[in-house]
Design a protein around this motif. Structure first.
Motif, PDB file in Angstrom:
ATOM      1  N   UNK A 199      32.206  34.108  49.147  1.00 34.67           N
ATOM      2  CA  UNK A 199      31.443  34.920  48.195  1.00 34.67           C
ATOM      3  C   UNK A 199      32.155  34.903  46.846  1.00 34.67           C
ATOM      4  N   UNK A 200      33.461  35.104  46.881  1.00 43.37           N
ATOM      5  CA  UNK A 200      34.236  35.157  45.627  1.00 43.37           C
ATOM      6  C   UNK A 200      34.142  33.838  44.872  1.00 43.37           C
ATOM      7  N   UNK A 201      34.084  32.717  45.625  1.00 48.17           N
ATOM      8  CA  UNK A 201      34.062  31.397  44.988  1.00 48.17           C
ATOM      9  C   UNK A 201      32.804  31.175  44.152  1.00 48.17           C
ATOM     10  N   UNK A 202      31.791  31.996  44.363  1.00 49.40           N
ATOM     11  CA  UNK A 202      30.559  31.863  43.593  1.00 49.40           C
ATOM     12  C   UNK A 202      30.632  32.579  42.243  1.00 49.40           C
ATOM     13  N   UNK A 203      31.665  33.389  42.056  1.00 50.90           N
ATOM     14  CA  UNK A 203      31.774  34.206  40.834  1.00 50.90           C
ATOM     15  C   UNK A 203      32.570  33.456  39.773  1.00 50.90           C
ATOM     16  N   UNK A 204      32.409  33.845  38.505  1.00 50.92           N
ATOM     17  CA  UNK A 204      33.204  33.135  37.499  1.00 50.92           C
ATOM     18  C   UNK A 204      34.564  33.770  37.206  1.00 50.92           C
ATOM     19  N   UNK A 205      34.825  34.936  37.756  1.00 50.98           N
ATOM     20  CA  UNK A 205      36.191  35.484  37.668  1.00 50.98           C
ATOM     21  C   UNK A 205      36.558  36.080  39.018  1.00 50.98           C
ATOM     22  N   UNK A 206      37.831  35.967  39.378  1.00 52.27           N
ATOM     23  CA  UNK A 206      38.326  36.625  40.587  1.00 52.27           C
ATOM     24  C   UNK A 206      39.542  37.473  40.200  1.00 52.27           C
ATOM     25  N   UNK A 207      39.441  38.762  40.459  1.00 53.12           N
ATOM     26  CA  UNK A 207      40.574  39.665  40.253  1.00 53.12           C
ATOM     27  C   UNK A 207      41.164  39.967  41.619  1.00 53.12           C
ATOM     28  N   UNK A 208      42.434  39.615  41.812  1.00 53.73           N
ATOM     29  CA  UNK A 208      43.085  39.913  43.091  1.00 53.73           C
ATOM     30  C   UNK A 208      43.956  41.153  42.936  1.00 53.73           C
ATOM     31  N   UNK A 209      43.753  42.120  43.826  1.00 50.66           N
ATOM     32  CA  UNK A 209      44.501  43.385  43.753  1.00 50.66           C
ATOM     33  C   UNK A 209      45.475  43.500  44.914  1.00 50.66           C
ATOM     34  N   UNK A 210      46.573  44.180  44.650  1.00 49.32           N
ATOM     35  CA  UNK A 210      47.521  44.541  45.696  1.00 49.32           C
ATOM     36  C   UNK A 210      48.196  45.841  45.281  1.00 49.32           C
ATOM     37  N   UNK A 211      48.227  46.785  46.185  1.00 49.30           N
ATOM     38  CA  UNK A 211      48.862  48.085  45.909  1.00 49.30           C
ATOM     39  C   UNK A 211      48.407  48.668  44.572  1.00 49.30           C
ATOM     40  N   UNK A 212      47.118  48.599  44.293  1.00 43.73           N
ATOM     41  CA  UNK A 212      46.571  49.258  43.108  1.00 43.73           C
ATOM     42  C   UNK A 212      46.707  48.494  41.815  1.00 43.73           C
ATOM     43  N   UNK A 213      47.344  47.308  41.877  1.00 44.52           N
ATOM     44  CA  UNK A 213      47.546  46.543  40.636  1.00 44.52           C
ATOM     45  C   UNK A 213      46.824  45.201  40.723  1.00 44.52           C
ATOM     46  N   UNK A 214      46.520  44.641  39.562  1.00 46.50           N
ATOM     47  CA  UNK A 214      45.995  43.280  39.537  1.00 46.50           C
ATOM     48  C   UNK A 214      47.151  42.308  39.734  1.00 46.50           C
ATOM     49  N   UNK A 215      46.990  41.435  40.742  1.00 49.75           N
ATOM     50  CA  UNK A 215      47.974  40.379  40.974  1.00 49.75           C
ATOM     51  C   UNK A 215      47.651  39.181  40.107  1.00 49.75           C
ATOM     52  N   UNK A 216      46.358  38.900  39.994  1.00 44.66           N
ATOM     53  CA  UNK A 216      45.907  37.779  39.160  1.00 44.66           C
ATOM     54  C   UNK A 216      44.484  38.063  38.721  1.00 44.66           C
ATOM     55  N   UNK A 217      44.107  37.466  37.600  1.00 48.90           N
ATOM     56  CA  UNK A 217      42.753  37.654  37.069  1.00 48.90           C
ATOM     57  C   UNK A 217      42.237  36.299  36.621  1.00 48.90           C
ATOM     58  N   UNK A 218      41.905  35.468  37.616  1.00 43.27           N
ATOM     59  CA  UNK A 218      41.524  34.090  37.295  1.00 43.27           C
ATOM     60  C   UNK A 218      40.141  34.009  36.678  1.00 43.27           C
ATOM     61  N   UNK A 219      40.043  33.059  35.791  1.00 41.00           N
ATOM     62  CA  UNK A 219      38.769  32.822  35.131  1.00 41.00           C
ATOM     63  C   UNK A 219      38.441  31.358  35.296  1.00 41.00           C
ATOM     64  N   UNK A 220      37.201  31.049  35.547  1.00 44.13           N
ATOM     65  CA  UNK A 220      36.824  29.644  35.638  1.00 44.13           C
ATOM     66  C   UNK A 220      35.368  29.480  35.271  1.00 44.13           C
ATOM     67  N   UNK A 221      34.969  28.231  35.089  1.00 43.13           N
ATOM     68  CA  UNK A 221      33.578  28.015  34.695  1.00 43.13           C
ATOM     69  C   UNK A 221      32.638  28.575  35.745  1.00 43.13           C
ATOM     70  N   UNK A 222      31.532  29.151  35.316  1.00 38.21           N
ATOM     71  CA  UNK A 222      30.569  29.709  36.256  1.00 38.21           C
ATOM     72  C   UNK A 222      30.034  28.609  37.152  1.00 38.21           C
ATOM     73  N   UNK A 223      29.889  28.912  38.439  1.00 40.99           N
ATOM     74  CA  UNK A 223      29.240  27.980  39.358  1.00 40.99           C
ATOM     75  C   UNK A 223      27.762  27.984  38.998  1.00 40.99           C
ATOM     76  N   UNK A 224      27.158  26.838  39.035  1.00 43.27           N
ATOM     77  CA  UNK A 224      25.733  26.791  38.732  1.00 43.27           C
ATOM     78  C   UNK A 224      24.961  26.433  39.993  1.00 43.27           C
ATOM     79  N   UNK A 225      23.690  26.703  39.953  1.00 44.80           N
ATOM     80  CA  UNK A 225      22.824  26.383  41.095  1.00 44.80           C
ATOM     81  C   UNK A 225      23.083  27.312  42.249  1.00 44.80           C
ATOM     82  N   UNK A 226      22.508  26.976  43.381  1.00 48.46           N
ATOM     83  CA  UNK A 226      22.572  27.874  44.532  1.00 48.46           C
ATOM     84  C   UNK A 226      23.772  27.576  45.422  1.00 48.46           C
ATOM     85  N   UNK A 227      24.547  26.537  45.124  1.00 51.48           N
ATOM     86  CA  UNK A 227      25.603  26.070  46.037  1.00 51.48           C
ATOM     87  C   UNK A 227      26.850  26.872  46.047  1.00 51.48           C
TER      88      UNK A 227
END
Ligand SMILES: Nc1ncnc2c1ncn2[C@@H]1O[C@H](COP(=O)(O)OP(=O)(O)O)[C@@H](O)[C@H]1O
Ligand SMILES: [Mg+2]
Length: 227
Positions: A199-227
């Motif tokens: 599910x996350x792989x379909x989004x254009x940003x992924x924020x990973x949290x641990x113990x209330x903090x952001x571990x990483x806030x990756x940004x990437x090109x939006x996935x297009x289409x239904x795939x």
């Protein structure tokens, strides 16, 4: 540049418990713009639900600030600008599926509520479930109806807390694809807490949290289409 909908600045949220204070969100800062898709990931208890509640204006930070420059200020925030999908769907048990979806419109301006609720149900392929009561639905069906209820008011931001937790892989993919297609069509932003990497792989940003903090806030090109 896309319009900024929401800014969170150094957000903390602590809860007083018997054994002391739990800080569920610890110094999170972020910006959400129109049209963005964001997945919030992380282990159970890392603060995803608490953060979503702050984003949706359902809870107030212990310190720091949430502002909704693109959605009206916090004290005039109108619920129809943000659609919320609660963890475990949270449908009203005494209302049918279509009544649950109608509810947010009836609380605002009720005209054509039934037709709009059916259209929202159809967006997620569950219009035939309109007359069913929540107790007659599977968990996955209830999740689809909860997402329909969140989009029915045409919000500019959807905040969804593990909306596919009770769907199988294929069902989760279809629900998220339809939600993203709706977002592309309306230009709305979508924030989803999920444990599902697919599910996350379909989004254009992924924020990973641990113990209330952001571990990483990756940004990437939006996935297009239904795939
Ligand atoms: N209302 C509350 N009262 C006390 N503790 C809470 C409350 N809400 C959340 N917490 C605690 O805050 C932490 C983060 O919870 P939560 O945001 O629900 O995490 P997640 O959604 O990632 O599972 C957990 O330790 C949880 O027990
Ligand atoms: Mg949660």
């Amino acid at each position: 540049m896309a319009r900024t909908l929401l800014v969170g600045a150094d957000l903390w949220r602590s809860f007083q418990r018997e054994r002391g204070v739990v800080s569920a969100v610890q110094g999170c800062s972020f910006k959400i713009s129109a049209g963005e898709n964001i997945a919030i990931m992380g282990p159970s208890g890392c603060g995803k639900t608490t953060l979503l509640n702050l984003i949706a204006g359902l809870d107030i930070p212990s310190s720091g600030q949430v502002e909704w420059p693109g959605l009206g200020s916090s004290d005039t925030l109108r619920p129809e600008r943000i659609g919320v999908v609660f963890q475990s769907a949270n449908l009203m048990p005494a209302l049918t599926a279509v009544e649950n979806v109608k509810l947010p419109i009836l609380l605002g301006n009720g005209c054509e509520a039934h037709a709009r609720a059916l259209t929202a149900l159809a967006t997620f392929g569950v219009e035939l479930l309109a007359p069913k009561l929540p107790e007659q639905l599977s968990g996955g069906q209830a999740e689809r109806i909860a997402v329909a209820r969140a989009i029915v008011t045409d919000p500019e931001l959807i905040v969804a807390d593990e909306p596919t937790g009770q769907l199988d892989q294929a069902g989760a993919a279809i629900l998220v694809d339809r939600l993203l297609a709706w977002g592309r069509q309306t230009g709305s932003a979508i924030v989803v807490a999920t444990h599902d990497e697919r599910v996350a792989a379909k989004m254009n940003r992924i924020w990973r949290m641990r113990h209330g903090k952001f571990e990483s806030m990756d940004e990437r090109p939006a996935c297009t289409g239904a795939g």
